[in-house]
Write a protein that holds these residues in place. Structure first.
Motif, PDB file in Angstrom:
ATOM      1  N   ARG A 142      -1.196  -2.593  -1.394  1.00 55.97           N
ATOM      2  CA  ARG A 142      -2.013  -2.340  -2.579  1.00 55.97           C
ATOM      3  C   ARG A 142      -3.275  -3.159  -2.417  1.00 55.97           C
ATOM      4  O   ARG A 142      -3.323  -4.094  -1.629  1.00 55.97           O
ATOM      5  CB  ARG A 142      -1.255  -2.772  -3.827  1.00 55.97           C
ATOM      6  CG  ARG A 142       0.093  -2.078  -3.985  1.00 55.97           C
ATOM      7  CD  ARG A 142       0.946  -2.750  -5.054  1.00 55.97           C
ATOM      8  NE  ARG A 142       1.302  -4.110  -4.649  1.00 55.97           N
ATOM      9  CZ  ARG A 142       0.953  -5.194  -5.323  1.00 55.97           C
ATOM     10  NH1 ARG A 142       0.261  -5.108  -6.442  1.00 55.97           N
ATOM     11  NH2 ARG A 142       1.293  -6.382  -4.884  1.00 55.97           N
ATOM     12  N   TRP A 143      -4.297  -2.872  -3.169  1.00 56.19           N
ATOM     13  CA  TRP A 143      -5.540  -3.621  -3.056  1.00 56.19           C
ATOM     14  C   TRP A 143      -6.382  -3.454  -4.309  1.00 56.19           C
ATOM     15  O   TRP A 143      -6.140  -2.553  -5.118  1.00 56.19           O
ATOM     16  CB  TRP A 143      -6.343  -3.161  -1.832  1.00 56.19           C
ATOM     17  CG  TRP A 143      -6.870  -1.759  -1.958  1.00 56.19           C
ATOM     18  CD1 TRP A 143      -8.081  -1.384  -2.455  1.00 56.19           C
ATOM     19  CD2 TRP A 143      -6.182  -0.548  -1.629  1.00 56.19           C
ATOM     20  NE1 TRP A 143      -8.194  -0.013  -2.434  1.00 56.19           N
ATOM     21  CE2 TRP A 143      -7.048   0.527  -1.932  1.00 56.19           C
ATOM     22  CE3 TRP A 143      -4.917  -0.262  -1.095  1.00 56.19           C
ATOM     23  CZ2 TRP A 143      -6.699   1.856  -1.737  1.00 56.19           C
ATOM     24  CZ3 TRP A 143      -4.562   1.068  -0.902  1.00 56.19           C
ATOM     25  CH2 TRP A 143      -5.449   2.107  -1.214  1.00 56.19           C
ATOM     26  N   GLY A 144      -7.374  -4.359  -4.423  1.00 55.78           N
ATOM     27  CA  GLY A 144      -8.413  -4.220  -5.437  1.00 55.78           C
ATOM     28  C   GLY A 144      -7.925  -4.324  -6.876  1.00 55.78           C
ATOM     29  O   GLY A 144      -6.762  -4.620  -7.152  1.00 55.78           O
ATOM     30  N   SER A 147      -4.730  -2.733  -8.290  1.00 52.56           N
ATOM     31  CA  SER A 147      -3.400  -3.258  -7.956  1.00 52.56           C
ATOM     32  C   SER A 147      -2.828  -4.136  -9.066  1.00 52.56           C
ATOM     33  O   SER A 147      -1.703  -4.616  -8.963  1.00 52.56           O
ATOM     34  CB  SER A 147      -3.456  -4.041  -6.641  1.00 52.56           C
ATOM     35  OG  SER A 147      -4.354  -5.133  -6.753  1.00 52.56           O
TER      36      SER A 147
END
Lengths: 699, 304
Positions: A142-144, A147
């Motif tokens: 997940r990212w950013g 998330s």
């Protein structure tokens, strides 16, 4: 027909995952389309470090219309039934339905539902986000800001943009309208990170691949591999060198660059004192560079090929210099390891192994080595090796595990031990065994031929198998963390390729006893594991698995070489007319016995009464005599390990068996006679057991 | 040598660069740690929903890597420059590349690559996905998207950049031996090298780490830190009947976790921990890290 272009552009995808991901993407999208009735002409997927791309050619613009007839209740049916019908068919009143007359049931309602084919664009917009959301990456993240919420989009590394267009060649394609993880599909992508940072507008596959090429991205990994391979060969050739080709490395490197630029660097000659394998390992593993050979020679050259991702403004000088620096530092380390290692004799390293745990429940490496050495010594006479040499080789075989070099490059285990042993002046066979005792690794690896190597290789593998069996760490399903299947296959290949006579049960027992104090392995269970591996191995070579079962079903089959010989003889026999007929006769006899034994609730397993048989029908008499003779001959042949002789003996039974079934009624009214005839059939069953368990044979 | 290319100049440039991106510029944590990640500004701040941007230098101690000052590339004490951005901005890769440019790496001359490297810290119960960043084949940074810290999912995910300052400086300065690095960029008698500052320390600490460190004391310190961590966590629980359920002593407890981790590294360097025991020590530290992370999530800064 319209085409689909899909590009999923992300931050750098691990090289080892790119190809598989491209294939998965192709399969998932095309499967989903086919499942919805959309056929296509062709599909191809591509990958670079920063993108997965898919081109599907020849899709219909819309799906086919579907016409469905739905039968309703009869005319005049109760209101509830009529309402249910209307609702189910999506009609508002009976005016929209027709009536049909059935000769038997009278008049009833019929709804004709026509669904127009769906726009392919809409279908794509529906299925692409789902595929992206559930993409089978081996590891995803997940990212950013997104998330912060559960269920946010996962991808292998942050996904940056999506291109998805659909349309015919002659018109401007449309964007497939969807948004996933906050990214809306569009027509904009980017080329090479450094060489062409501006956005690119793309429409369809043809101009996409060209635009990327102009923006210094070679989309097709196969083309990148070609470029690297050819440029590397040319560069090497120009300097009178040969490239040491390495398919695995080539694959990996082609996944690290979008625009391959091949350069050559060099290192100091003096590093060539280090064993070539170690130079190669360090340059390959740490730097992902190729090594070079002096043309027409096996010796390495003091140079290497590197693949950069940049057309540098200085022609690559700084890049080459930088890589040379790192290679120099790495080779200095390797040289240091090599020199340090040489200062200590392998024998003197053994105490260190006493402090290293091999497996919590199986003791230290030292204890393991002692077991392997004892076993190798016992095995030596059976494989024609000198017991003292086998024992010595086994003692030293793992000593290189505590060298600096193997600590750094585990893949050099064995090989480095051999180098150090050779420098110490050990017996040639001992040196060879140190390297070769790991062999064969897998189905295509070389099988050692030096008897000392064979003894140690067998001992190592049998100890491992007996050990993990004893602590109940057997392979399950796809899990085989200790590579026990490979060990068993190694034993099998050693035995078969080198024609070794070995009673596996005895050897497993010996390996097991040396594990003193631990719960013993079940040797029969382990033998079953060998049987399974042998089956897989022989099946790969075209043998019938049922024949292997038929032989293993006999008691005491632990001499694999004999098992295989017997399977071969059995296969040949069953290919003959006599063999086929005898098998048919056997099946018939076995069937009758099964039914009658069940009916009578008793086993017919005694010997038939020969006087009774002699008094019966001629065919009965003939069979009794033939059986006694065939069984004796077959048994003697098996004792001589003459399996085709044994089959030959059985083949004489064909005519009497056929005659018996033709002329004789087994279920005679006289119970005495009936019993004896059943016993005669059992004698046939018993005779075939001299060579194999025929009940396991199919057909 | 220009001031900018000196070792300290490099640090100043990175601080300036990341300050301009809105990071708070912190100072090193005042405890011995194995990596910049252990700084509470990363480990603890990576947990919980609150945004956070920080950058700092962290001296990092790896007792086992000591080479008595004789190896040109290995040190038992070195500097990391650490950047943490929570949540990670969408252009974190571009920011990283801009920072390289700022310290003088010409991106038209050098081959920068992001090579798969999944990061995991068994002692911190943390993992993330990312890359080693290569400059002409040399690893100069670690780039990680934290997925889990102290056993908890990061929500949102933080991006972490770790620059190996000595390596980077060696690259920028074109130096083959770390001890030859220009430290202060001054000329003549004022010129100071990395060796002037650290060579003697490397020799002394290598001796200490491998030969002299008092193992009986260290074993004691490990157990002491472990139990202190637990008792601070207990003591930080809200009082019975208190309105707030917040934890009140997560950070002091975490200090003890850091201490236990470093003591373990020293014992490991002394070779007094066997292979099997090694795993159980790592697990013990991880349990502390998890408990501290759980406590942190119940504090104001942890988002409770």
């Amino acid at each position: 027909m319209p085409d689909l272009l899909l590009e999923l552009r992300s931050e750098e995808i691990p090289a080892r995952m790119q190809r598989r991901a491209a294939e998965d993407l192709k399969k998932l999208v095309t499967d989903a389309l086919v499942a919805r009735g959309f056929l296509y002409e062709g599909a191809k997927a591509f990958s670079t470090p920063r993108r997965l791309a898919l081109h599907i050619a020849g899709l219909p613009a819309r799906g086919e219309a579907v016409r469905e007839e739905r039968r309703g209740p009869r005319v005049g049916a109760p209101e509830a039934a009529v309402q249910g019908f209307l609702k189910g068919a999506g009609l508002t009143s009976l005016d929209q339905a027709t009536t049909v007359t059935d000769p038997k049931k009278g008049e009833f309602y019929l709804a004709v539902i026509e669904r127009p084919g769906r726009e392919t664009l809409d279908v794509l917009a529906e299925l692409l986000p789902e595929i992206i959301k559930n993409f089978p990456w081996p590891k995803s993240m997940r990212w950013g800001a997104a998330s912060a919420e559960p269920g946010s989009l996962r991808w292998v590394r942050p996904l940056q943009s999506i291109v998805a267009t659909f349309g015919p060649e002659t018109e401007t394609p449309e964007v497939v309208p969807f948004t996933v993880g906050g990214i809306t599909a569009g027509t904009v992508t980017y080329g090479h990170r450094f060489l062409a940072p501006e956005p690119i507008e793309v429409r369809r596959f043809d101009d996409y691949i060209q635009a990327l090429e102009r923006a210094k991205v070679v989309l097709d990994p196969e083309r990148r591999k070609d470029v690297i391979l050819h440029d590397a060969r040319d560069l090497a050739f120009a300097r009178g060198l040969d490239l040491v080709e390495d398919e695995g490395l080539l694959d990996e490197v082609s996944g690290l660059v979008e625009w391959p630029v091949v350069l050559m660097g060099s290192f100091d000659e003096s590093f060539l004192d280090i064993p070539a394998e170690a130079i190669r390992a360090t340059i390959r593993a740490n730097q992902k560079c190729f090594v070079l050979r002096k043309s027409g020679s096996e010796d390495l050259a003091p140079a290497f090929i590197l693949v950069s991702n940049l057309v540098a403004s200085d022609g690559g000088q700084a890049i080459t210099a930088g890589n040379e620096r790192v290679v120099r530092a790495r080779l200095s380390d390797a040289k240091f390891f090599w020199e340090t290692d040489k200062a200590t004799r392998l024998e003197d390293r053994l105490p260190k192994l006493d402090t290293i745990v091999f497996h919590e429940k199986l003791g230290t490496q030292g204890a393991r080595i002692a077991r392997i050495a004892a076993l190798a010594k016992d095995l030596a006479p059976l494989v024609g090796a000198d017991p003292e040499l086998a024992e010595r080789a086994a003692r030293l075989a793992k000593a290189d595990l505590v060298t600096e070099m193997v600590g750094e490059f585990p893949e050099l285990q064995g090989l480095m031990g051999r180098k150090y042993a050779t420098l110490q002046g050990h017996h040639e066979s001992v040196c060879a065994a140190i390297e070769e005792h790991y062999k064969p690794v897998g189905p295509s690896d070389r099988v050692p031929s030096d008897p000392v190597s064979i003894a140690v290789a067998l001992a190592d593998k049998l100890d491992t198998l007996a050990g993990f069996w004893a602590i109940d760490e057997k392979p399950t399903g796809s899990k085989d963390p200790f590579a026990l299947r490979r060990a068993a296959l190694g034993v099998i290949r050693l035995i078969l390729d080198r024609g070794l006579r070995l009673r596996l049960l005895e050897q497993v027992g010996a390996a097991d006893r040396s594990l003193a104090g631990r719960a013993g392995a079940d040797p029969q269970d382990l033998l079953g594991f060998f049987a399974d591996r042998l089956k897989v191995y022989l099946r790969d070579q075209g043998a019938r698995h049922d024949l292997i079962d038929a032989v293993f079903a006999l008691p005491g089959q632990d001499d694999l070489l004999m098992v295989v010989r017997r399977v071969e003889a059995l296969g040949q026999f069953l290919d003959t007319e006599d063999g086929k007929n005898l098998l048919a006769g056997y099946k018939r006899a076995a069937n009758i016995l099964r039914i009658e034994e069940k009916k009578d609730n008793r086993a017919y397993d005694a010997a038939p009464d020969s006087t009774l048989a002699a008094a019966g029908e001629p065919a009965e008499q003939a069979l009794a005599e033939a059986l006694a003779k065939a069984r004796e001959t077959a048994s003697a042949a098996v004792a001589r390990e003459d399996f085709s002789g044994a089959m030959q003996a059985l083949s004489t039974l064909r005519a009497p068996v056929d005659a018996f079934f033709q002329d004789v009624t087994v279920n005679a009214p006289d119970p005495k006679l009936r019993e004896n005839r059943l016993l005669l059939l059992n004698a046939l069953r018993a005779a075939t057991r001299e060579v194999a368990e025929f009940s396991k044979i199919e057909g | 040598m220009s001031q900018k290319k000196s070792f300290q100049g490099l640090i100043l440039t990175l601080q300036e660069f990341w300050a301009a991106q809105g990071c708070v510029i912190l100072q090193p944590y005042d405890m011995e740690v194995g990596a910049g990640t252990f700084h509470p500004a990363t480990t603890l701040r990576a947990l919980g929903p609150k945004p956070w941007k920080a950058a700092y230098v962290q001296p990092s101690r790896r007792p086992k890597d000591g080479r008595y000052g004789e190896n040109p590339n290995r040190l038992q004490h070195y500097y990391q420059f650490q950047v943490i951005l929570k949540p990670n901005p969408p252009n974190l890769q571009e920011l990283y590349l801009a920072s390289l440019k700022a310290i003088g790496v010409d991106l038209t001359l050098h081959d920068i690559r992001f090579v798969e490297d999944d990061w995991e810290s068994p002692t911190l119960g943390a993992w993330g996905l990312g890359w080693e960043c290569w400059c002409d084949g040399m690893e100069v940074s670690q780039f990680t998207y934290f997925q889990q810290v102290a056993g908890f999912e990061c929500a949102p995910v933080a991006g972490e950049l770790t620059y190996g300052l000595e390596r980077l400086a060696m690259y920028v300065q074109g130096v083959e031996n770390v001890y030859d690095l220009d430290f202060n960029g001054a000329e003549g008698p004022d010129r100071i090298t990395y060796g002037d500052v650290f060579l003697q320390a490397e020799q002394e600490y290598s001796r200490h780490n491998f030969e002299a460190a008092d193992t009986a004391m260290l074993f004691r310190q490990f157990t002491d830190a472990e139990s202190a961590c637990r008792s601070y966590l207990d003591a930080g629980e809200p009082e019975a009947g208190a309105n707030s359920q917040r934890h009140r002593m997560a950070q002091p407890a975490y200090d003890q976790c850091i201490k236990a981790s470093h003591v373990f590294n020293l014992l490991d360097a002394r070779g007094v921990i066997s292979v099997t025991e090694r795993q159980s020590y790592i697990l013990r530290v991880r349990e502390l890290a998890k408990a501290c992370g759980a406590a942190w999530l119940r504090t104001a800064a942890g988002g409770a």
